[in-house]
Design a protein around this motif. Structure first.
Motif, short mmCIF file in Angstrom:
data_model
loop_
_atom_site.label_atom_id
_atom_site.label_comp_id
_atom_site.label_asym_id
_atom_site.label_seq_id
_atom_site.Cartn_x
_atom_site.Cartn_y
_atom_site.Cartn_z
N ALA A 24 7.86 -2.11 1.76
CA ALA A 24 8.23 -2.06 0.58
C ALA A 24 7.24 -3.45 -0.38
CB ALA A 24 9.87 -2.20 0.67
N ALA A 25 6.86 -4.35 0.09
CA ALA A 25 6.01 -5.42 -0.98
C ALA A 25 4.83 -4.68 -0.62
CB ALA A 25 5.93 -6.61 0.07
N TRP A 26 4.38 -3.97 0.06
CA TRP A 26 3.41 -3.35 0.13
C TRP A 26 3.23 -2.14 -1.35
CZ3 TRP A 26 1.58 2.22 2.05
CH2 TRP A 26 0.37 1.74 1.03
N GLU A 27 4.31 -1.37 -0.71
CA GLU A 27 4.53 -0.07 -1.58
C GLU A 27 5.10 -0.26 -3.32
OE1 GLU A 27 7.09 3.82 -2.44
OE2 GLU A 27 7.88 1.46 -1.87
N GLU A 28 5.08 -1.65 -4.36
CA GLU A 28 5.41 -2.28 -4.80
C GLU A 28 3.53 -2.75 -4.99
OE1 GLU A 28 6.42 -3.31 -8.79
OE2 GLU A 28 7.56 -1.39 -7.21
N SER A 29 3.39 -3.32 -4.02
CA SER A 29 1.98 -3.57 -5.21
C SER A 29 0.48 -2.52 -5.63
CB SER A 29 1.16 -4.88 -4.15
OG SER A 29 0.61 -4.06 -2.81
N GLN A 30 0.89 -1.39 -4.42
CA GLN A 30 -0.25 -0.82 -4.82
C GLN A 30 0.66 0.12 -6.14
OE1 GLN A 30 -2.76 0.68 -2.46
NE2 GLN A 30 -2.23 -1.69 -2.64
N LEU A 31 1.66 0.46 -6.00
CA LEU A 31 2.19 1.34 -7.41
C LEU A 31 1.98 0.58 -8.74
CD1 LEU A 31 5.59 2.48 -6.08
CD2 LEU A 31 3.75 3.69 -6.96
N ARG A 32 1.86 -1.05 -8.88
CA ARG A 32 1.17 -1.67 -9.42
C ARG A 32 -0.43 -1.74 -10.08
NH1 ARG A 32 4.11 -6.01 -8.38
NH2 ARG A 32 2.23 -6.82 -6.65
N LEU A 33 -0.56 -1.38 -9.59
CA LEU A 33 -2.02 -1.50 -9.01
C LEU A 33 -2.53 -0.09 -9.76
CD1 LEU A 33 -4.91 -2.19 -8.43
CD2 LEU A 33 -4.65 -1.58 -5.89
N ARG A 35 -0.62 1.63 -11.55
CA ARG A 35 -0.21 1.64 -13.03
C ARG A 35 -1.25 0.93 -14.24
NH1 ARG A 35 4.64 0.92 -10.51
NH2 ARG A 35 4.76 -1.13 -11.11
N GLN A 36 -1.71 0.31 -13.45
CA GLN A 36 -3.11 -0.94 -14.53
C GLN A 36 -4.73 0.42 -14.38
OE1 GLN A 36 -3.34 -4.13 -11.79
NE2 GLN A 36 -1.36 -4.61 -12.51
N VAL A 37 -5.14 0.34 -13.27
CA VAL A 37 -5.52 1.69 -13.14
C VAL A 37 -5.50 2.33 -14.20
CG1 VAL A 37 -7.50 2.83 -12.07
CG2 VAL A 37 -6.50 0.34 -10.74
N ALA A 38 -4.78 3.54 -14.06
CA ALA A 38 -3.95 4.42 -15.28
C ALA A 38 -4.60 4.17 -17.00
CB ALA A 38 -2.99 4.83 -14.58
N ALA A 39 -3.43 2.82 -16.44
CA ALA A 39 -3.67 2.42 -18.33
C ALA A 39 -5.52 1.98 -18.46
CB ALA A 39 -2.54 1.35 -18.27
N PHE A 62 -14.38 0.91 -14.98
CA PHE A 62 -14.21 0.57 -13.66
C PHE A 62 -14.19 -0.50 -12.80
CE2 PHE A 62 -16.71 4.56 -15.28
CZ PHE A 62 -16.02 5.06 -15.28
N GLY A 63 -14.27 -0.23 -12.21
CA GLY A 63 -12.98 -1.54 -10.96
C GLY A 63 -11.50 -1.59 -10.31
N LEU A 64 -11.57 -1.47 -9.29
CA LEU A 64 -9.95 -1.45 -8.89
C LEU A 64 -9.38 -2.28 -9.77
CD1 LEU A 64 -8.71 0.42 -6.53
CD2 LEU A 64 -9.28 -1.87 -4.65
N TYR A 65 -9.24 -3.93 -9.35
CA TYR A 65 -8.67 -4.61 -10.12
C TYR A 65 -8.63 -4.78 -11.17
CZ TYR A 65 -6.92 -4.95 -5.25
OH TYR A 65 -6.53 -4.88 -4.12
N GLU A 66 -9.72 -4.95 -11.77
CA GLU A 66 -10.36 -5.36 -13.33
C GLU A 66 -11.49 -4.61 -13.36
OE1 GLU A 66 -12.24 -9.75 -12.83
OE2 GLU A 66 -10.00 -9.82 -12.95
N ALA A 67 -11.35 -4.35 -14.45
CA ALA A 67 -13.22 -3.67 -14.90
C ALA A 67 -13.72 -5.00 -14.64
CB ALA A 67 -13.34 -4.17 -16.67
#
Length: 75
Positions: A24-33, A35-39, A62-67
């Motif tokens: 559950a914790a992993w899923e939430e972090s992946q969904l948050r990530l 959403r950030q990439v898509a935004a 481009f970048g996974l966690y931040e530009a």
């Protein structure tokens, strides 16, 4: 895929014996990530295609966690 596996392992280690909690914790972090990439991607598309506010030489989003945190973000 390797980053996903690494993050999943971290989440499971953080909740020893609680696989459901770790997942559950992993899923939430992946969904948050995601959403950030898509935004970031959506904003880059809007700026370059519709608003015309993209400046020559500006860092690519481009970048996974931040530009800029991947090879694609290196000028």
């Amino acid at each position: 895929a390797p980053e996903n596996a690494w993050q999943l392992a971290r989440a499971l280690r953080a909740k020893p014996g609680d696989v459901d909690g770790g997942l559950a914790a992993w899923e939430e972090s992946q969904l948050r990530l995601g959403r950030q990439v898509a935004a970031r991607t959506c904003e880059a598309g809007n700026r370059s295609q519709f608003k015309g506010t993209w400046q020559v030489g500006e860092q690519l989003p481009f970048g996974l966690y931040e530009a800029g945190d991947s090879a694609f973000g290196v000028p």
